[in-house]
Design a protein around this motif. Structure first.
Motif, PDB file in Angstrom:
ATOM      1  N   PRO A  56       0.756  -1.261  -0.004  1.00 30.65           N
ATOM      2  CA  PRO A  56       0.148  -0.092   0.052  1.00 30.65           C
ATOM      3  C   PRO A  56       0.783   1.362  -0.004  1.00 30.65           C
ATOM      4  O   PRO A  56       0.622   2.231  -0.692  1.00 30.65           O
ATOM      5  N   GLU A  57       2.015   1.323   0.853  1.00 30.62           N
ATOM      6  CA  GLU A  57       2.789   2.301   0.667  1.00 30.62           C
ATOM      7  C   GLU A  57       3.311   2.832  -0.420  1.00 30.62           C
ATOM      8  O   GLU A  57       3.824   3.871  -0.918  1.00 30.62           O
ATOM      9  N   LYS A  58       3.526   1.868  -1.438  1.00 31.77           N
ATOM     10  CA  LYS A  58       4.154   1.967  -2.705  1.00 31.77           C
ATOM     11  C   LYS A  58       2.633   2.375  -3.711  1.00 31.77           C
ATOM     12  O   LYS A  58       3.200   3.293  -4.783  1.00 31.77           O
ATOM     13  N   LEU A  59       2.134   1.895  -3.739  1.00 31.88           N
ATOM     14  CA  LEU A  59       0.874   1.873  -4.741  1.00 31.88           C
ATOM     15  C   LEU A  59       0.190   3.079  -4.555  1.00 31.88           C
ATOM     16  O   LEU A  59      -0.220   3.774  -5.406  1.00 31.88           O
ATOM     17  N   GLY A  60      -0.112   3.536  -3.089  1.00 32.31           N
ATOM     18  CA  GLY A  60      -0.695   4.714  -2.905  1.00 32.31           C
ATOM     19  C   GLY A  60      -0.477   6.147  -3.706  1.00 32.31           C
ATOM     20  O   GLY A  60      -1.244   6.557  -4.328  1.00 32.31           O
ATOM     21  N   PRO A  61       0.982   6.384  -3.610  1.00 30.17           N
ATOM     22  CA  PRO A  61       1.372   7.684  -4.382  1.00 30.17           C
ATOM     23  C   PRO A  61       1.081   7.604  -5.897  1.00 30.17           C
ATOM     24  O   PRO A  61       0.480   8.530  -6.550  1.00 30.17           O
ATOM     25  N   VAL A  62       1.294   6.447  -6.426  1.00 30.20           N
ATOM     26  CA  VAL A  62       0.978   6.136  -7.872  1.00 30.20           C
ATOM     27  C   VAL A  62      -0.433   6.144  -8.195  1.00 30.20           C
ATOM     28  O   VAL A  62      -0.857   7.066  -9.153  1.00 30.20           O
ATOM     29  N   LEU A  63      -1.309   5.809  -7.303  1.00 29.90           N
ATOM     30  CA  LEU A  63      -2.864   5.826  -7.447  1.00 29.90           C
ATOM     31  C   LEU A  63      -3.208   7.071  -7.415  1.00 29.90           C
ATOM     32  O   LEU A  63      -3.898   7.528  -8.222  1.00 29.90           O
ATOM     33  N   GLU A  64      -2.615   7.980  -6.469  1.00 31.75           N
ATOM     34  CA  GLU A  64      -3.125   9.312  -6.416  1.00 31.75           C
ATOM     35  C   GLU A  64      -2.702  10.054  -7.564  1.00 31.75           C
ATOM     36  O   GLU A  64      -3.499  11.137  -8.041  1.00 31.75           O
ATOM     37  N   SER A  65      -1.819  10.034  -8.007  1.00 30.16           N
ATOM     38  CA  SER A  65      -1.327  10.692  -9.067  1.00 30.16           C
ATOM     39  C   SER A  65      -1.488  10.264 -10.404  1.00 30.16           C
ATOM     40  O   SER A  65      -1.511  11.044 -11.589  1.00 30.16           O
ATOM     41  N   THR A  66      -2.270   9.076 -10.737  1.00 30.07           N
ATOM     42  CA  THR A  66      -3.041   8.872 -12.034  1.00 30.07           C
ATOM     43  C   THR A  66      -4.367   8.977 -12.206  1.00 30.07           C
ATOM     44  O   THR A  66      -5.023   9.005 -11.351  1.00 30.07           O
ATOM     45  N   ALA A  67      -4.436   9.853 -13.325  1.00 27.84           N
ATOM     46  CA  ALA A  67      -5.844  10.127 -13.456  1.00 27.84           C
ATOM     47  C   ALA A  67      -6.609   9.087 -14.491  1.00 27.84           C
ATOM     48  O   ALA A  67      -7.733   9.309 -14.671  1.00 27.84           O
ATOM     49  N   VAL A  82      -6.404   1.221   4.525  1.00 29.29           N
ATOM     50  CA  VAL A  82      -6.455   0.450   5.647  1.00 29.29           C
ATOM     51  C   VAL A  82      -4.904  -0.088   5.913  1.00 29.29           C
ATOM     52  O   VAL A  82      -4.384  -0.378   6.872  1.00 29.29           O
ATOM     53  N   GLY A  83      -4.338  -0.491   4.713  1.00 29.97           N
ATOM     54  CA  GLY A  83      -3.178  -0.913   4.923  1.00 29.97           C
ATOM     55  C   GLY A  83      -2.105  -0.099   5.558  1.00 29.97           C
ATOM     56  O   GLY A  83      -1.186  -0.497   6.229  1.00 29.97           O
ATOM     57  N   ASN A  84      -2.041   1.286   5.060  1.00 35.96           N
ATOM     58  CA  ASN A  84      -1.085   2.382   5.831  1.00 35.96           C
ATOM     59  C   ASN A  84      -1.484   2.297   7.298  1.00 35.96           C
ATOM     60  O   ASN A  84      -0.682   2.770   7.955  1.00 35.96           O
ATOM     61  N   GLU A  85      -2.988   2.242   7.555  1.00 34.18           N
ATOM     62  CA  GLU A  85      -3.242   2.463   8.968  1.00 34.18           C
ATOM     63  C   GLU A  85      -2.847   1.263   9.914  1.00 34.18           C
ATOM     64  O   GLU A  85      -2.539   1.625  11.250  1.00 34.18           O
ATOM     65  N   HIS A  86      -2.611   0.065   9.250  1.00 33.37           N
ATOM     66  CA  HIS A  86      -2.137  -1.073  10.107  1.00 33.37           C
ATOM     67  C   HIS A  86      -1.090  -1.661   9.347  1.00 33.37           C
ATOM     68  O   HIS A  86      -1.236  -2.511   8.617  1.00 33.37           O
ATOM     69  N   PRO A  87       0.169  -1.175   9.618  1.00 33.87           N
ATOM     70  CA  PRO A  87       1.441  -1.674   8.796  1.00 33.87           C
ATOM     71  C   PRO A  87       1.556  -3.088   8.919  1.00 33.87           C
ATOM     72  O   PRO A  87       2.397  -3.424   7.734  1.00 33.87           O
ATOM     73  N   ALA A 142      -4.636  -8.913  17.949  1.00 35.27           N
ATOM     74  CA  ALA A 142      -3.452  -8.589  18.644  1.00 35.27           C
ATOM     75  C   ALA A 142      -2.369  -8.279  17.644  1.00 35.27           C
ATOM     76  O   ALA A 142      -1.343  -7.254  17.976  1.00 35.27           O
ATOM     77  N   TYR A 143      -2.184  -8.841  16.601  1.00 32.48           N
ATOM     78  CA  TYR A 143      -1.108  -8.782  15.768  1.00 32.48           C
ATOM     79  C   TYR A 143      -1.126  -7.678  14.740  1.00 32.48           C
ATOM     80  O   TYR A 143      -0.365  -6.861  14.360  1.00 32.48           O
ATOM     81  N   PHE A 144      -2.369  -7.644  13.985  1.00 30.67           N
ATOM     82  CA  PHE A 144      -2.489  -6.543  12.914  1.00 30.67           C
ATOM     83  C   PHE A 144      -3.029  -5.306  13.551  1.00 30.67           C
ATOM     84  O   PHE A 144      -3.156  -4.368  12.774  1.00 30.67           O
ATOM     85  N   GLY A 145      -3.831  -5.384  14.696  1.00 27.78           N
ATOM     86  CA  GLY A 145      -4.374  -3.966  15.043  1.00 27.78           C
ATOM     87  C   GLY A 145      -6.051  -4.111  14.639  1.00 27.78           C
ATOM     88  O   GLY A 145      -6.712  -2.878  14.725  1.00 27.78           O
TER      89      GLY A 145
END
Ligand SMILES: [Zn+2]
Ligand SMILES: [Zn+2]
Length: 198
Positions: A56-67, A82-87, A142-145
Motif C-alpha cells: 500500500p505504501e508504494k501503490l498509494g502515491p501512484v494511485l493518487e497521481s494517476t488520472a 487500511v494497509g497504511n493504517e495497520h502496517p 493482537a497482531y494486525f491491530g
C-alpha cells in the motif's frame, strides 16, 4: 524507472505478492528498487489488487497521481488506506487451515492446532517476499491491530468457499488478547489473581 501502473504486455511475469502469473493485458503495478541479482535497478511486478493489499505504501502515491480510469479504484484506495493504517496487515498472504499441529503462532507463541484457521505472513526485502510464519486467526487483532479482514482474506485466498469463509469469520469473531499479554497487562492481572508464576 518510477513506479507505475500499466497493462502487462505479455503473460510471462509473475506477481511477487501471490506468486501467480499476471495475464497478458491485465493491469499490473511495477515497483522499482535495487536489483537483488545484480547491478542497477529492477522492477518487481504485482497484480494491481495484490499491490493494494501487500504494497500500500508504494501503490498509494501512484494511485493518487494517476488520472486513468481504473477498475475498482475505490476498493484499491480503501485497501491502501487500511494497509497504511495497520502496517502489519500487508504481511497477510492467505488464510489456511493448519496442516499440522507443529507451528507456533508468531503473535501469542502458542501452537496452532491442526485444522485451526491461521494466516500466513510474509515481508518484502529488496522487493523479494520472504515467509515469516503464521498466526492464529484469533490473534489477528493482537497482531494486525484489526480483525476486520474477512474480505481481505477471501480476496487473497480465492480457493475459500462460502462454508470456509463462514468458519473463518467465526474464528475472527473470537479474538484473543495476545498483544496485551506481551505488553505485560495480562501478567499484572494474573499476579493479582495469584497465578502469576508458572
Ligand atoms: Zn498477485
Ligand atoms: Zn496466536
Amino acid at each position: 524507472m518510477p513506479d507505475s501502473i500499466q497493462a502487462a504486455p505479455t503473460g510471462r511475469a509473475k506477481c511477487r505478492g501471490c506468486g501467480k502469473a499476471i495475464a497478458k493485458g491485465e493491469l499490473r503495478f511495477g515497483e522499482s528498487g535495487p536489483n537483488s541479482y545484480g547491478e542497477g535497478e529492477a522492477t518487481t511486478w504485482f497484480h494491481l489488487a495484490c499491490s493494494a493489499l501487500m504494497r500500500p505504501e508504494k501503490l498509494g502515491p501512484v494511485l493518487e497521481s494517476t488520472a486513468d480510469e481504473l477498475p475498482e479504484r475505490d476498493w484499491l484506495a480503501e485497501c491502501v488506506r487500511v494497509g497504511n493504517e495497520h502496517p502489519r496487515l500487508p504481511r497477510l498472504v492467505r488464510a489456511e487451515r493448519a496442516s499440522s499441529g507443529r507451528a507456533h503462532c508468531r503473535s501469542c507463541r502458542e501452537l496452532i492446532e491442526k485444522g485451526g484457521w491461521r494466516f500466513a505472513l510474509q515481508t518484502f526485502e529488496e522487493g523479494r517476499p520472504s515467509p515469516i510464519g503464521t498466526i492464529h486467526a484469533e490473534c489477528a487483532e493482537a497482531y494486525f491491530g484489526t480483525a476486520d479482514l474477512l474480505e481481505r482474506a477471501r480476496r487473497l485466498t480465492p480457493e475459500l468457499n462460502d462454508a470456509d469463509a463462514a468458519d473463518l469469520g467465526q474464528a475472527l469473531a473470537e479474538q484473543r488478547p495476545g498483544l496485551a499479554k506481551t505488553q505485560g497487562v495480562d501478567e499484572d492481572e494474573e499476579t493479582k489473581l495469584g497465578s502469576g508464576s508458572v
